[in-house]
Design an enzyme around this catalytic site. Structure first.
Site, mmCIF file in Angstrom:
data_model
loop_
_atom_site.group_PDB
_atom_site.id
_atom_site.type_symbol
_atom_site.label_atom_id
_atom_site.label_comp_id
_atom_site.label_asym_id
_atom_site.label_seq_id
_atom_site.Cartn_x
_atom_site.Cartn_y
_atom_site.Cartn_z
ATOM 1 N N ASP A 106 44.998 45.989 43.560
ATOM 2 C CA ASP A 106 44.524 44.842 44.342
ATOM 3 C C ASP A 106 43.062 45.094 44.672
ATOM 4 O OD1 ASP A 106 45.495 42.346 46.011
ATOM 5 O OD2 ASP A 106 44.145 43.510 47.302
ATOM 6 N N ASN B 80 32.734 36.048 46.699
ATOM 7 C CA ASN B 80 32.913 34.607 46.476
ATOM 8 C C ASN B 80 32.243 33.801 47.589
ATOM 9 O OD1 ASN B 80 34.348 34.605 44.067
ATOM 10 N ND2 ASN B 80 36.317 34.919 45.105
ATOM 11 N N HIS C 289 31.278 31.641 43.682
ATOM 12 C CA HIS C 289 32.395 32.068 42.829
ATOM 13 C C HIS C 289 31.936 32.656 41.494
ATOM 14 C CE1 HIS C 289 35.928 30.755 45.133
ATOM 15 N NE2 HIS C 289 35.127 29.808 45.629
ATOM 16 N N ASP D 281 33.495 35.900 39.861
ATOM 17 C CA ASP D 281 33.974 35.944 38.467
ATOM 18 C C ASP D 281 33.319 37.088 37.714
ATOM 19 O OD1 ASP D 281 35.502 33.744 39.010
ATOM 20 O OD2 ASP D 281 34.192 32.290 37.991
ATOM 21 N N ASP E 194 42.985 38.446 42.635
ATOM 22 C CA ASP E 194 42.409 39.797 42.608
ATOM 23 C C ASP E 194 43.464 40.853 42.294
ATOM 24 O OD1 ASP E 194 43.885 39.615 44.870
ATOM 25 O OD2 ASP E 194 42.257 40.102 46.282
#
Length: 538
Positions: A422, A430, A435, A439, A465
């Site tokens: 995680d 973000n 974003h 990415d 994630d």
């Protein structure tokens, strides 16, 4: 532009076919045979030699019967034997040549014909050799046949000329039948494999033509001692039906898409059925019924090809070349015309050439069709592969997705291992940088960790994630931990200094099923997150 290219290509094809035909025919007419000038008579079943027949006719009727031909000829030199044969047609039931001298004495008799058990002196020929001293002679030829493909006419040749002249006709017979038999086997295999009407009907068409031509051109009687005359004509009556059905399916003509062409095919099939019935009730009409049936068959193929080509159906362009060649040569073959000046090339040879040319050209048509099918198949396979790629892989990172991971877990070995990961602080990037920056972080993490794992395991993106690594052995745990640590350090060096990851490992040897495996790995991942107390930057 497209039509001009097609016309140019078709002209090249026709020119090539014409040149080939001239190369074959020209040598066959280059020898000096002598056609008898005499009189034909029609006689009854009770006529016997040497009675003088009385009912003179111009030529034997194509619907058959019993006929007598009489003529006189002279032998001037005794240096070489002579051969008497028939021109125009080889489909003769029975014949008998009786030669008498000037005093009326019988000096030679020779019999033959498809229905006769007499062995032919020349392969695939009705020629009969005679050795006669110089003098005047009378020839009486008795000819009995259920029907004729063309008007037979006796002629005389020297033995040396005859042996040379028949070579080209025999060459056409053997090569053409070889082509038909080879392609007949090929299409029969295709018909068994594909089970489509197109291949089944065309296979039947080819083999019926093989049977007909083998008998008409004396191969069946000479090699297999089969003398059933109705193999001449009968198979053609059946092949006509098959060809119309073949053309319909090749050009994809149905009652829904092309009602007029479909009704025309039905009409022609009904007419052919009528011709078949006429032949069954009167055997003298077998070849005439077959002749008209071939005309209907070729006409339908030509009309259907023209219509479908006009509509733009690409296969129809290629088929139009094949049916046009078949129509031109075949029309002459069914005309029963006298082959003036040609002695050893029969109407049957021309018909065989027409079918062979058509079959070879149809092979190109079907070859193009197969190529189209192959291209469509490859295109569909590419679409399937693309769909599978989409279904099994994450669009952003290119990693196998949750669906792919679930499938892999079902096949995991008893010593396999899963590592759930995680990412920490993805939301920070973000929210702070947009974003696109988040990415970029996901992509860099995915590519770096996949590279560092190598053969240790397969990295999957489960969504958001969350990631997972599937490994074949729990002995790789330390190496996987090291790969993860190295990946985080790489992220810190490349502008993502606040990035982190929490992870938990679990082995199949610790649990009894996959669900427990995932649950155990998930618990350890959150335990790792609590222990490391990774700050969630605001």
């Amino acid at each position: 532009m497209r039509y001009s290219q097609l016309i140019t290509a078709n002209l090249r094809t026709w020119t090539l076919n014409l040149v080939c035909l001239l190369l074959i025919v020209f040598p066959a007419v280059g020898f000096a045979q002598q056609e008898f000038v005499g009189q034909w008579y029609q006689v009854g079943s009770d006529w016997q030699f040497p009675e003088q027949p009385s009912e003179a006719i111009a030529a034997p009727k194509l619907t058959g019967g019993r006929f007598v031909f009489q003529t006189s000829f002279e032998i001037r030199y005794a240096s070489e034997n002579i051969v008497i044969d028939f021109k125009n047609a080889s489909s003769l039931g029975r014949f008998q040549h009786t030669i008498t001298d000037a005093q009326g004495n019988i000096v030679a008799v020779a019999k033959g014909g498809i229905q006769s058990e007499t062995t032919n002196e020349f392969f695939l020929r009705h020629g009969r050799e005679f050795s006669l001293p110089p003098g005047q002679y009378q020839l009486t030829t008795e000819l009995t046949s259920p029907y004729f493909i063309a008007e037979p006419q006796p002629y005389l040749d020297t033995l040396s000329n005859y042996r040379q002249a028949i070579k080209w006709g025999n060459f056409i017979t053997l090569v053409s039948l070889g082509v038909l038999i080879s392609l007949g086997v090929y299409y029969a295999i295709l018909a068994l494999v594909r089970r489509r009407t197109t291949e089944i009907m065309y296979t039947f068409f080819i083999w019926m033509n093989v049977l007909y031509n083998s008998t008409a051109l004396l191969l069946t009687p000479d090699l297999f001692n089969i003398h059933w005359f109705y193999f001449v004509g009968g198979p053609i009556l059946l092949s006509n039906f098959a060809y119309v059905l073949f053309a319909k399916h090749l050009l994809q003509i149905t009652a829904e898409t092309h009602p007029l062409l479909d009704r025309l095919a039905t009409l022609f099939l009904v007419l052919m059925a009528g011709l078949l019935l006429a032949a069954l009730f009167n055997h003298h009409w077998v070849i005439e019924s077959a002749r008209y049936g071939v005309g209907l068959m070729m006409l339908y193929g030509l009309i259907a090809a023209l219509v479908r080509a006009y509509e733009g159906y690409e296969i129809a362009y290629y088929y139009l070349v094949a049916i046009a060649a078949f129509f031109i040569i075949g029309s002459f073959a069914i005309s029963s015309k006298d082959l003036e000046g040609i002695y050893t090339l029969y109407i049957e040879h021309i018909g065989l050439l027409a079918v062979t040319v058509e079959v070879l050209l149809i092979g190109l048509v079907l070859g193009y069709q197969f190529a189209e099918v192959y291209r469509d198949k490859e295109k569909n396979l590419a679409l399937v592969r693309h769909s599978l790629q989409i279904a099994h892989h994450d669009a952003l990172t290119g990693l196998p997705n949750r669906y792919a991971m679930d499938q892999a877990l079902e096949k995991m070995s008893s010593n396999g291992m899963i590592t759930l990961l995680d990412m920490d602080n993805l939301k920070l990037y973000n929210d702070t940088f947009g974003h696109s920056k988040g990415d970029e972080l996901l992509q860099l993490f995915a590519s770096t960790l996949s590279t560092r794992l190598g053969g240790l395991g397969v990295l999957h993106r489960m969504g958001g994630d969350e990631f997972a690594i599937l490994s074949d052995s729990s002995n790789l745990a330390d190496s996987i931990r090291q790969s993860i640590d190295d990946t985080i350090k790489h992220l810190h060096r490349n502008g993502f200094d606040k990035a982190g990851v929490s992870y938990g490992l679990a082995s199949m040897s610790e649990v009894s099923n996959v669900d427990e495996l995932r649950m155990l790995a998930d618990q350890r991942m959150y335990q790792h997150k609590r222990n490391t107390n990774m700050p969630q930057w605001a």
